[in-house]
Every structure is written in C-alpha cells, then in structure tokens.
Design a protein around this motif. Structure first.
Motif, mmCIF file in Angstrom:
data_model
loop_
_atom_site.group_PDB
_atom_site.id
_atom_site.type_symbol
_atom_site.label_atom_id
_atom_site.label_comp_id
_atom_site.label_asym_id
_atom_site.label_seq_id
_atom_site.Cartn_x
_atom_site.Cartn_y
_atom_site.Cartn_z
ATOM 1 N N GLU A 73 0.830 -1.194 0.000
ATOM 2 C CA GLU A 73 0.000 0.000 0.000
ATOM 3 C C GLU A 73 0.870 1.251 0.000
ATOM 4 O O GLU A 73 1.978 1.267 0.547
ATOM 5 C CB GLU A 73 -0.939 0.035 1.209
ATOM 6 N N THR A 74 0.334 2.281 -0.630
ATOM 7 C CA THR A 74 0.934 3.607 -0.575
ATOM 8 C C THR A 74 -0.106 4.539 0.023
ATOM 9 O O THR A 74 -1.238 4.642 -0.478
ATOM 10 C CB THR A 74 1.326 4.099 -1.976
ATOM 11 N N ILE A 75 0.249 5.197 1.119
ATOM 12 C CA ILE A 75 -0.672 6.081 1.829
ATOM 13 C C ILE A 75 -0.150 7.512 1.731
ATOM 14 O O ILE A 75 0.981 7.796 2.148
ATOM 15 C CB ILE A 75 -0.800 5.705 3.320
ATOM 16 N N LEU A 76 -0.939 8.386 1.167
ATOM 17 C CA LEU A 76 -0.633 9.812 1.194
ATOM 18 C C LEU A 76 -1.420 10.395 2.364
ATOM 19 O O LEU A 76 -2.639 10.559 2.292
ATOM 20 C CB LEU A 76 -1.029 10.479 -0.122
ATOM 21 N N SER A 81 -3.719 19.065 11.443
ATOM 22 C CA SER A 81 -3.667 19.599 12.800
ATOM 23 C C SER A 81 -2.557 20.637 12.918
ATOM 24 O O SER A 81 -1.780 20.858 11.979
ATOM 25 C CB SER A 81 -3.409 18.466 13.799
ATOM 26 N N ASN A 82 -2.477 21.238 14.095
ATOM 27 C CA ASN A 82 -1.400 22.186 14.367
ATOM 28 C C ASN A 82 -0.247 21.540 15.115
ATOM 29 O O ASN A 82 0.638 22.249 15.619
ATOM 30 C CB ASN A 82 -1.947 23.376 15.170
ATOM 31 N N ASP A 83 -0.252 20.210 15.196
ATOM 32 C CA ASP A 83 0.799 19.475 15.892
ATOM 33 C C ASP A 83 1.745 18.818 14.899
ATOM 34 O O ASP A 83 1.322 18.360 13.834
ATOM 35 C CB ASP A 83 0.196 18.389 16.792
ATOM 36 N N THR A 84 3.010 18.731 15.274
ATOM 37 C CA THR A 84 3.970 17.939 14.512
ATOM 38 C C THR A 84 3.905 16.506 15.009
ATOM 39 O O THR A 84 4.067 16.249 16.208
ATOM 40 C CB THR A 84 5.392 18.495 14.677
ATOM 41 N N LEU A 85 3.623 15.568 14.109
ATOM 42 C CA LEU A 85 3.403 14.172 14.481
ATOM 43 C C LEU A 85 4.713 13.402 14.327
ATOM 44 O O LEU A 85 5.144 13.102 13.220
ATOM 45 C CB LEU A 85 2.300 13.569 13.606
ATOM 46 N N ARG A 86 5.330 13.086 15.458
ATOM 47 C CA ARG A 86 6.637 12.419 15.424
ATOM 48 C C ARG A 86 6.528 10.912 15.645
ATOM 49 O O ARG A 86 7.388 10.162 15.198
ATOM 50 C CB ARG A 86 7.563 13.042 16.472
ATOM 51 N N ASN A 87 5.481 10.494 16.349
ATOM 52 C CA ASN A 87 5.226 9.066 16.539
ATOM 53 C C ASN A 87 3.934 8.719 15.821
ATOM 54 O O ASN A 87 2.847 9.101 16.260
ATOM 55 C CB ASN A 87 5.114 8.718 18.024
ATOM 56 N N THR A 151 0.899 19.516 6.241
ATOM 57 C CA THR A 151 1.717 18.920 5.183
ATOM 58 C C THR A 151 1.290 17.473 4.973
ATOM 59 O O THR A 151 0.524 16.917 5.765
ATOM 60 C CB THR A 151 3.218 18.949 5.532
ATOM 61 N N LYS A 152 1.799 16.884 3.902
ATOM 62 C CA LYS A 152 1.488 15.499 3.567
ATOM 63 C C LYS A 152 2.776 14.685 3.516
ATOM 64 O O LYS A 152 3.834 15.207 3.168
ATOM 65 C CB LYS A 152 0.784 15.412 2.211
ATOM 66 N N VAL A 153 2.656 13.395 3.863
ATOM 67 C CA VAL A 153 3.780 12.480 3.713
ATOM 68 C C VAL A 153 3.291 11.221 3.002
ATOM 69 O O VAL A 153 2.105 10.875 3.064
ATOM 70 C CB VAL A 153 4.423 12.090 5.060
ATOM 71 N N THR A 154 4.233 10.551 2.351
ATOM 72 C CA THR A 154 3.918 9.295 1.678
ATOM 73 C C THR A 154 4.513 8.139 2.476
ATOM 74 O O THR A 154 5.715 8.137 2.778
ATOM 75 C CB THR A 154 4.487 9.287 0.252
ATOM 76 N N ILE A 155 3.655 7.196 2.813
ATOM 77 C CA ILE A 155 4.063 6.022 3.588
ATOM 78 C C ILE A 155 3.798 4.787 2.745
ATOM 79 O O ILE A 155 2.698 4.632 2.199
ATOM 80 C CB ILE A 155 3.276 5.948 4.915
ATOM 81 N N LYS A 156 4.799 3.936 2.613
ATOM 82 C CA LYS A 156 4.652 2.711 1.832
ATOM 83 C C LYS A 156 4.887 1.511 2.738
ATOM 84 O O LYS A 156 5.884 1.461 3.466
ATOM 85 C CB LYS A 156 5.630 2.693 0.661
ATOM 86 N N ILE A 157 3.970 0.551 2.689
ATOM 87 C CA ILE A 157 4.049 -0.636 3.545
ATOM 88 C C ILE A 157 3.761 -1.879 2.711
ATOM 89 O O ILE A 157 2.795 -1.917 1.950
ATOM 90 C CB ILE A 157 3.036 -0.562 4.714
ATOM 91 N N ASP A 158 4.595 -2.889 2.873
ATOM 92 C CA ASP A 158 4.317 -4.233 2.356
ATOM 93 C C ASP A 158 4.067 -5.126 3.557
ATOM 94 O O ASP A 158 4.802 -5.061 4.548
ATOM 95 C CB ASP A 158 5.498 -4.779 1.549
#
Length: 624
Positions: A73-76, A81-87, A151-158
């Motif tokens: 899967e590829t998740i965009l 939110s106004n928070d930086t998501l580190r975990n 902002t957006k990030v791309t996460i890829k998981i197999d």
C-alpha cells in the motif's frame, strides 16, 4: 435607577442559574476542545475544526491454499492539525488473533494466528526497520522528521498475515470462502480531543476511523468472485461477458437478477480463466474498506432508487451459500431497507453506491457490505440485516468513535431497526422483538453495572453492561426524545445533526448541543437524566386523590420516560392518556396526571410499552 439596576442584575442571575443549572459534565480534554474552538456549543464544528485524511492505494492478494493475505500500500497522509506528528500510530485490527493481544473474552486455538508481518516500511522513501512482530492491534513508528502541520507524507508498507481458521468478524467461512476485513495497516485517528487513538481493539468495542479515499485491488484465483466496498472498476476484465452484462444491467433495474447460480459457479464459466484475476475497486471519503470472496457462492443483484430528487440508484447485492436460505430474500429485503431508511427514518438518502449482504458468521456491519450469519428464521434474519444496514448512517456517514462512545452508533442502529420493524411486521411484533432482545436482559439483571451512566466510556463497562448501555438504553433515550419532541421537530433536529457532522467526528456533546440549538429548547435536563445518571426504568402509582380526579405517579427508577395511563371504567370501557417524558422536567421523582372524567373508575394502569418496568406489580390500582 440603582434599584432598577439591582433588580435587573438579580433577574439576570436567576435567568443564568435557570438556564445553566443543568450544565452537562465534560471531561477536561473535551472542555479543552471547545475552548480551543475546534468544537462549538451551537452544535456545529468549531471555526478551528480539523481532521486528518489519507489516500490509500492498495494491491491485496488472497491465496486460498495457504490462507495468506498479502499486500502493498501507498498512503498519502495529510496532517491538518497544528501538531507535529513524530510518533505515527498504525492500527492493524487483525492482530487481535495474536496470542499476546488482549481480548475481551476467551477464544479457541483456531482463532489464534501469528498476526501481521511487515516486510517493508518506508516514509518519504526512508527505510524503517520495522517488522511489526512486537505490535498489538496498535503499533508506533517514530518518524525522525515528524509530519509538520498542514503537510502530507507518503508512507509505503508491504505486509502479510494469515486468515484465522475460526471466523468471527473476519476469517475463513469455509475452505474456499473468506471474509477479509481490517486487512491492511492503517494510520490511526489523530483528533482534536484525544490526540492519537491508541486504545487496543479487544473484540468488544468496535472502531474509530478517519474518512479516507481508497483505490484498491484484490488478486484472487480464477473462479473466485470478489465482493467489496466500493465500485467495481473493471467488470469486463474479471467476468465473462454474459456475467459482466448481467451485473451492469442490475445497476439500472428493480428486477432481481441471478448474476451467477450454483451450476454456473460450479462449471467455472463466471470469471475470466486466467490463473489469477485482479478485481479493482474505488471508494472515496469513507471510513474503511473490506471484501469477501468465494468460488461457489450464489450471486444475486438488483438496485433501488435511494434519492427520489435525483433518481440516484444504489446497487443491492447478495452472496451466499446454496444452503443459505435466509439470503434468498436478501436483495429484496435490502431494496426495501435502503428505500425505507432513505425516505422515513432517518430520512436521509442512502449515501453510498452499493450494499452487499455476504453470508458469514459475524452479524457485523462494514461500509457497503454486511457479514451476516444464517439464522434459519427469515423474519429474524431480516431484522438483523436491517440493523447492519442501518449502521450505514452511524458510524459510516457520521464518523462516530465507537471505541469510546458505542451508544452513538449502536443506539441509533437499534432505533432504526425498531422503526423499520414496525413498517415491516407491525407495531405489536416490533415491540415484542425490541423488548425481548433490547430491554428484557437489562431489566432482569439488576446488578450495579447495569445502571452505569450511558456516557461511560465503552471501554470502561464490561459484559452485559456494555451491550445495554450501547444498544437498549441508548435507543430508549432516542425514542423517548422522539416521543417528547414529536416526529417533525425530532426529525428536523436529527437531520441538522447529520448534515452538520456527516464525514466528521462528532462526540456526545456535539449531539447534545446540536439538538438544543435546532429545537430551540434547553434539553440538558433530559440529557442529564438519560446519559449522566444511574437511573433505570421503574414508575409506580403512588396514590389517587380522594375525589378520583388526580393520580400521582412516582418515578422510582428516575429515567424520563413516556407512558400511558389506561383507565378502565365500571362499564368496562377504557380510555388512554399518553404522557410524554416532558412530565418529568420539573419534578424528576413524581408527577400528577389529571383524570378528566365524570364516569366511575374501576382500575388505573400504567403502561410504558417498550419502556419495560422493573416492578410492574405497582403499576395497577383498583379503585373502590
């Protein structure tokens, strides 16, 4: 002038005390959400309301021989939110099957499995060494850069995992039939009142998901038909021409078509005869996707107009074993259900493009599909199916947090199930079913936990207490409010609430505030009575006045319920005086009912109907 001003101040203080005396309890985190402006006391999302979203592109394979599900899967993912998501919290519900995962009840060995294995994980093309072997139903990945606000990030998981041999909400139905739900790692909800949703799934409380967009494919061997959430994008690529044509025809007709019968499935002439077929689906702005597949299930389909203003149709399908006698009428029943729900209660056009009844074991709802068991009782099976279809509105149209507040969806589904039951089988029959399956166990079990406030977090109430709070008690509160407001005003308030919060994440206080604002009434006394107390169902005739003109009704249990006063006269004639819950607004413990009659009274009886009384023996008085 000073005296006038002083009197005005006193009047304002008294007005304020009167209007806010019933201020509803809020946990600190909920208060903070309102203070921060993400939610508003007018019942609407606040000016600063936000929610996160993902776009999922998935390729999933099911191997019937090994019983393994694998995918990429590829998740965009968009952080609004106004928070930086580190975990980043990643949820995989099927890890419920791991021996180490907490569960709400005991399970057999056939339920257990090794759970999720991640073979590749990348965030913005950066490789993370995570195989998920140590995860429960929720895992965490520390993202070194953090997802900064807006902002957006791309996460890829197999990934891969085994289907459990024992089927519940998902798993193996038979050797060549599978219901595949919660089959992909998903980003958990990050919201304005709790942050990351990291509560584990224990198989009792249900789910809380973001609204995402999905494009996904399911790779299955030839002769397997895949039934899924969303629109099938490539029928001509996976079905033989005749069967693709039947399916397409079903989208535009009320006629019930047999897309594939038993013999056609056995003959291997339904699907394209490649070794593997890839079934492609799409669903947008939806809280989850799932699918079932089988190489021998019968397949029926039709459609029904769900929006009479636009003539929009929804596909209605059924997939079932030849022995699944309950499912022979599934398409017909769901045509009726989708039409009835769209035009009566809740009276909102069915919002999706499809509804499929799939024969399994769970009696469980999913977006656009339900996994129901063979009951052997056509009427009961229809009511169960009605309940699961009713969930379309709560939690799939409204993004309810079922894990914490199950009454916000189960209570409404139970209410709609009851109301459509009246239309299908008559009030007497619907009342009997409702009392037997939704109220009786609650009334008969007087243990302390049965009287826990409905507002209690669903994770904090165990056993039957969870079921009663979520289903019966909550439904009774909605029906009591409907009785008090009348159908027109109640529906107006319900529609406003649904229009305001569909596709979003309402919490109980949003419901309370929305109904207050729309009705123009301060209903906090009612919400306090039903949701924040240890009340139960028990009223009694306390006494009758000496002139036989007034009876005093005592509210022993405390719930603000409607009831009928049935008067039997000496000539055996009867009259019924209906009392709405408003009778309890000013005096929670007792109320007087005026008997406007000159006839001689023989007997007076209180009847709560589906609001079953804990001690009915004190609801009758014989007048001498």
């Amino acid at each position: 002038m000073k005296k006038i001003l002083h009197l005005a101040i006193i009047a304002f203080v008294l007005f304020t005390q009167s209007n806010f005396a019933q201020e509803l309890y809020m946990p600190r985190n909920i208060k903070e959400a309102y203070a921060n402006g993400t939610r508003s006391k007018d019942g609407k999302p606040g000016k600063k309301y936000w929610q996160n979203q993902g776009r999922y592109n998935m390729e999933i394979s099911v191997d019937p021989k090994t019983k393994m599900v694998s995918g990429t899967e590829t998740i965009l993912y968009e952080n609004n939110s106004n928070d930086t998501l580190r975990n980043i919290a990643i949820r995989f519900v099927n890890n419920l099957h791991k021996p180490s995962s907490p569960r709400g009840s005991s399970v057999s060995d056939d339920f257990l499995s090794n759970g999720l294995t991640i073979t590749s994980l990348k965030i913005e093309n950066e490789v993370y060494k995570e195989d998920a072997r140590s995860w429960g139903t929720v895992g965490r990945v520390k993202y070194t850069k953090g997802i900064v606000p807006h902002t957006k990030v791309t996460i890829k998981i197999d990934w891969n995992y085994p289907l459990s041999k024992e089927s519940g909400r998902e798993g193996q139905i038979d050797e060549t039939t599978f219901f595949v739900a919660y089959s992909y790692p998903r980003i958990s909800v990050f919201d304005d009142y709790n942050g990351w949703d990291i509560l584990p799934h224990t198989d009792r409380q249900e789910f809380y998901n973001d609204f995402n967009d999905y494009v996904f494919s399911v790779k299955a061997p030839k002769n397997y038909v895949v039934y899924a959430t969303g629109d099938l994008l490539n029928p001509d690529e996976v079905l033989q021409p005749e069967f693709a044509a039947r399916l397409k025809k079903s989208y535009t007709t009320d006629e019930i078509l047999h897309i594939a019968n038993e013999q056609e499935m056995k003959s291997g002439i339904v699907t394209k005869q490649y070794d593997w077929n890839v079934w492609k689906f799409e669903a947008k702005n939806i809280s989850d996707v799932c699918f079932g597949l089988s190489d021998h299930y019968l397949w029926d389909a039709s459609s029904v107009i769900v929006d009479k203003k636009t003539n929009r149709r929804a596909s209605v399908q059924a997939a079932y074993d030849v022995k699944g006698t309950d499912f022979v009428n599934s398409v017909k029943n769901n045509q009726y259900a989708l039409d009835w729900f769209s035009n009566n209660w809740p009276g909102v056009p069915y919002p999706f493009s499809k509804m499929t009844a799939f024969q399994g074991f769970a009696d469980m709802e999913y977006p656009m599909i339900c996994n129901d068991s063979q009951m052997g009782d056509a009427k009961f099976a229809q009511l169960v199916q009605d309940h699961e279809v009713a969930h379309t509105y709560f939690p799939f149209y409204m993004g309810i947090n079922e894990t914490r507040y199950a009454f916000m969806d189960e209570g409404w589904a139970t209410t709609f199930e009851y109301l459509i039951g009246i239309a299908e089988h008559g009030k007497e029959d619907a009342d009997q079913f409702y009392k037997e399956f939704r109220v009786q166990n609650y009334i008969n079990d007087r243990s302390a936990e049965e009287d826990q406030p409905i507002i209690s977090m669903s994770t904090q109430v165990s056993g039957a207490g969870y079921g009663n709070n979520s289903y019966g008690k909550a439904s009774l509160s909605y029906l009591a409010l409907k009785d008090m407001l009348g159908d027109d005003l109640f529906k107006k308030a319900l529609h406003t609430y649904m229009e305001t919060w569909n596709g979003k994440h309402p919490i109980p206080w949003d419901y309370f505030n929305s109904f207050n604002a729309t009705t123009g009434k301060n209903l906090n006394w009612f919400f306090q009575n039903w949701f924040f107390t240890n009340n139960y169902l028990d009223i009694a005739i306390k006494n009758i006045s000496s002139d036989r003109k007034t009876i005093t009704v005592e509210n022993i249990g405390g719930f603000a319920i409607p009831f009928d006063v049935i008067i039997t006269f000496a000539d055996k004639s009867k009259v019924t005086l209906h009392q709405t819950p408003a009778i309890w607004e000013k005096n929670q413990k007792s109320a007087k009912v005026i008997l406007k009659t000159t006839k001689k009274i023989q007997k007076i009886q209180l009847d709560g109907g589906i609001f079953m009384d804990a001690t009915p023996s004190n609801n009758i008085i014989n007048v001498k």
